[in-house]
Design a protein around this motif. Sequence first.
Motif, short mmCIF file in Angstrom:
data_model
loop_
_atom_site.label_atom_id
_atom_site.label_comp_id
_atom_site.label_asym_id
_atom_site.label_seq_id
_atom_site.Cartn_x
_atom_site.Cartn_y
_atom_site.Cartn_z
N LEU A 78 38.34 70.93 4.85
CA LEU A 78 39.80 70.91 4.77
C LEU A 78 40.37 72.32 4.87
CD1 LEU A 78 40.72 68.29 2.01
CD2 LEU A 78 41.09 68.12 4.48
N GLY A 79 39.73 73.25 4.19
CA GLY A 79 40.21 74.62 4.20
C GLY A 79 40.19 75.25 5.58
N SER A 80 39.18 74.89 6.38
CA SER A 80 39.08 75.44 7.73
C SER A 80 39.93 74.68 8.74
CB SER A 80 37.62 75.43 8.19
OG SER A 80 37.16 74.11 8.39
N GLY A 81 40.34 73.46 8.38
CA GLY A 81 41.15 72.65 9.28
C GLY A 81 40.37 72.02 10.41
N LYS A 82 39.05 72.00 10.31
CA LYS A 82 38.24 71.36 11.34
C LYS A 82 36.94 70.87 10.71
CE LYS A 82 36.25 75.81 12.78
NZ LYS A 82 36.08 76.73 13.93
N GLY A 83 36.28 69.98 11.42
CA GLY A 83 35.08 69.39 10.86
C GLY A 83 35.36 67.98 10.35
N MET A 84 34.60 67.57 9.36
CA MET A 84 34.72 66.22 8.81
C MET A 84 35.83 66.22 7.76
SD MET A 84 31.70 63.86 7.21
CE MET A 84 31.95 62.11 6.90
N LEU A 85 37.03 65.83 8.17
CA LEU A 85 38.22 65.93 7.32
C LEU A 85 38.56 64.60 6.66
CD1 LEU A 85 40.48 68.00 9.76
CD2 LEU A 85 38.80 68.83 8.09
N TYR A 86 37.65 63.65 6.69
CA TYR A 86 37.97 62.29 6.27
C TYR A 86 36.93 61.74 5.29
CZ TYR A 86 34.49 61.45 9.94
OH TYR A 86 33.36 61.49 10.71
N ALA A 87 37.31 60.63 4.67
CA ALA A 87 36.43 59.92 3.74
C ALA A 87 36.69 58.43 3.87
CB ALA A 87 36.66 60.38 2.30
N GLU A 88 35.73 57.64 3.42
CA GLU A 88 35.88 56.18 3.42
C GLU A 88 35.22 55.61 2.18
OE1 GLU A 88 34.75 52.19 6.05
OE2 GLU A 88 33.94 54.15 6.63
N LYS A 89 35.92 54.65 1.55
CA LYS A 89 35.38 53.95 0.39
C LYS A 89 35.57 52.45 0.57
CE LYS A 89 36.57 57.41 -3.16
NZ LYS A 89 37.33 57.62 -4.41
N VAL A 90 34.74 51.71 -0.11
CA VAL A 90 35.00 50.30 -0.35
C VAL A 90 35.17 50.13 -1.85
CG1 VAL A 90 32.53 49.71 -0.44
CG2 VAL A 90 34.21 47.93 0.04
N MET A 91 36.16 49.32 -2.25
CA MET A 91 36.46 49.14 -3.66
C MET A 91 36.61 47.65 -3.96
SD MET A 91 39.20 52.27 -4.25
CE MET A 91 40.47 51.58 -3.16
N ILE A 92 36.44 47.31 -5.21
CA ILE A 92 36.73 45.95 -5.68
C ILE A 92 37.61 46.07 -6.90
CG2 ILE A 92 35.82 43.79 -6.59
CD1 ILE A 92 33.15 44.50 -5.15
N THR A 93 38.78 45.47 -6.82
CA THR A 93 39.63 45.35 -8.00
C THR A 93 39.66 43.88 -8.39
OG1 THR A 93 41.81 45.80 -8.95
CG2 THR A 93 41.76 45.25 -6.62
N ARG A 94 39.31 43.61 -9.62
CA ARG A 94 39.21 42.23 -10.07
C ARG A 94 40.59 41.67 -10.41
NH1 ARG A 94 33.55 41.82 -13.52
NH2 ARG A 94 32.22 42.81 -11.93
N ASP A 95 40.66 40.36 -10.47
CA ASP A 95 41.94 39.70 -10.74
C ASP A 95 42.56 40.23 -12.03
OD1 ASP A 95 44.01 37.94 -10.34
OD2 ASP A 95 42.92 36.17 -11.01
N ARG A 96 43.78 40.82 -11.90
CA ARG A 96 44.55 41.38 -13.03
C ARG A 96 43.89 42.61 -13.65
NH1 ARG A 96 49.65 38.98 -12.72
NH2 ARG A 96 49.33 36.86 -11.95
N GLN A 97 42.93 43.21 -12.99
CA GLN A 97 42.27 44.43 -13.50
C GLN A 97 43.06 45.64 -13.01
OE1 GLN A 97 38.60 45.64 -11.59
NE2 GLN A 97 37.66 46.09 -13.57
N LEU A 98 43.57 46.43 -13.94
CA LEU A 98 44.45 47.54 -13.61
C LEU A 98 43.69 48.80 -13.26
CD1 LEU A 98 47.36 48.78 -13.60
CD2 LEU A 98 46.97 49.34 -16.02
N SER A 99 44.09 49.42 -12.14
CA SER A 99 43.76 50.82 -11.88
C SER A 99 45.02 51.61 -12.22
CB SER A 99 43.38 51.03 -10.42
OG SER A 99 42.11 50.48 -10.16
N PRO A 100 44.95 52.46 -13.26
CA PRO A 100 46.18 52.99 -13.87
C PRO A 100 46.93 53.99 -12.99
CG PRO A 100 44.24 53.96 -14.88
CD PRO A 100 43.74 52.89 -13.96
N MET A 101 48.16 54.26 -13.40
CA MET A 101 49.09 55.09 -12.63
C MET A 101 48.52 56.50 -12.42
SD MET A 101 51.97 54.89 -11.06
CE MET A 101 52.46 53.28 -11.74
N HIS A 102 48.51 56.92 -11.15
CA HIS A 102 48.01 58.25 -10.82
C HIS A 102 48.55 58.68 -9.46
CE1 HIS A 102 45.26 55.57 -8.67
NE2 HIS A 102 44.90 56.59 -7.91
N ARG A 103 48.31 59.93 -9.14
CA ARG A 103 48.66 60.47 -7.82
C ARG A 103 47.59 61.46 -7.42
NH1 ARG A 103 50.16 65.71 -8.39
NH2 ARG A 103 51.17 66.38 -10.33
#
Length: 221
Positions: A78-103
Motif C-alpha cells: 500500500l505504501g508503494s502504491g503497487k503490488g498486491m493491494l488487495y485482500a479477500e475473506k470469507v465470513m459467516i455471520t450467524r442468525d442474529r449474531q452481531l458484529s459490533p460497530m466499527h470503522r
Amino acid sequence: MKRSEINEIIAESDAFIRSHGAILPPFAYWSPERLRGPEAEMIRARGLGWDITDYGQGRFAEMGLFLFTIRNGTVADLGSGKGMLYAEKVMITRDRQLSPMHRHNIKAEDIINRGGGDLVLELWAPDENGGIDRHSDVTVPSDGVPVTLQAGGHLRLKPGQSVTLMPGIWHAFWAEGGDCLVGEVSTVNDDRTDNVFEQPIPRFSQVEEDAAPDRLLVSDY
C-alpha cells in the motif's frame, strides 16, 4: 473462548461453506505443525487462515464472527502504491449474531452476501473527528448504485447483493432469516491496527487451551 469450542466452530463453518459450493484453499487443512514451519512463512506474515472471534465478550452466539482470510497483500504494498493491494475473506455471520460497530482507517471493502439469510448492516457517517455522526445521512454504493440512508439506517442485502464501505464509514452487521455466508473483497487488510470499535473491545479473543487445536488461528501466529 475455549479451544474445544473453536475446533467445533471450524468444523461447522467448513461444512457451511461447502454447502454453498465453495472450497477453501489447501492451506486451510494444514496441521498446526506444518503451519508453524518455514513453508508457511508467507501465510503467517500476511495473516491468512482461520479467524474466530467473540470480541472478548464470551458470548459467541450473540456477538462474534467467523472469518477466513484467503489472500492478502502487505502494508508495504500500500505504501508503494503497487503490488498486491488487495485482500479477500470469507465470513459467516450467524442468525442474529452481531458484529459490533466499527470503522477502518485505511481499508475500503466490498461486503457481499454469498448466500443463506439476509445480511443487515447498520450504517453511520463519520463526524469531522472520526467519531459517529448521529445526525447526517450516509450514502454508500450498493452494486454500483448509490443508496442514501438516514443516520443509523439499516441496509438489507439479499443473497447476491453487496455494499462498498469506504474508510471511515461506521458499520455493524448481523444475519436475519438464517446464517449468512459473506464475502469480503478489500484493500490490504490489517486486523491488528485498522479496526476502530465504538466500544473498547478487542478484535481477537483470548483462548483457553482446554483441547489441542485442530487448526491454528491467525491469532495463534
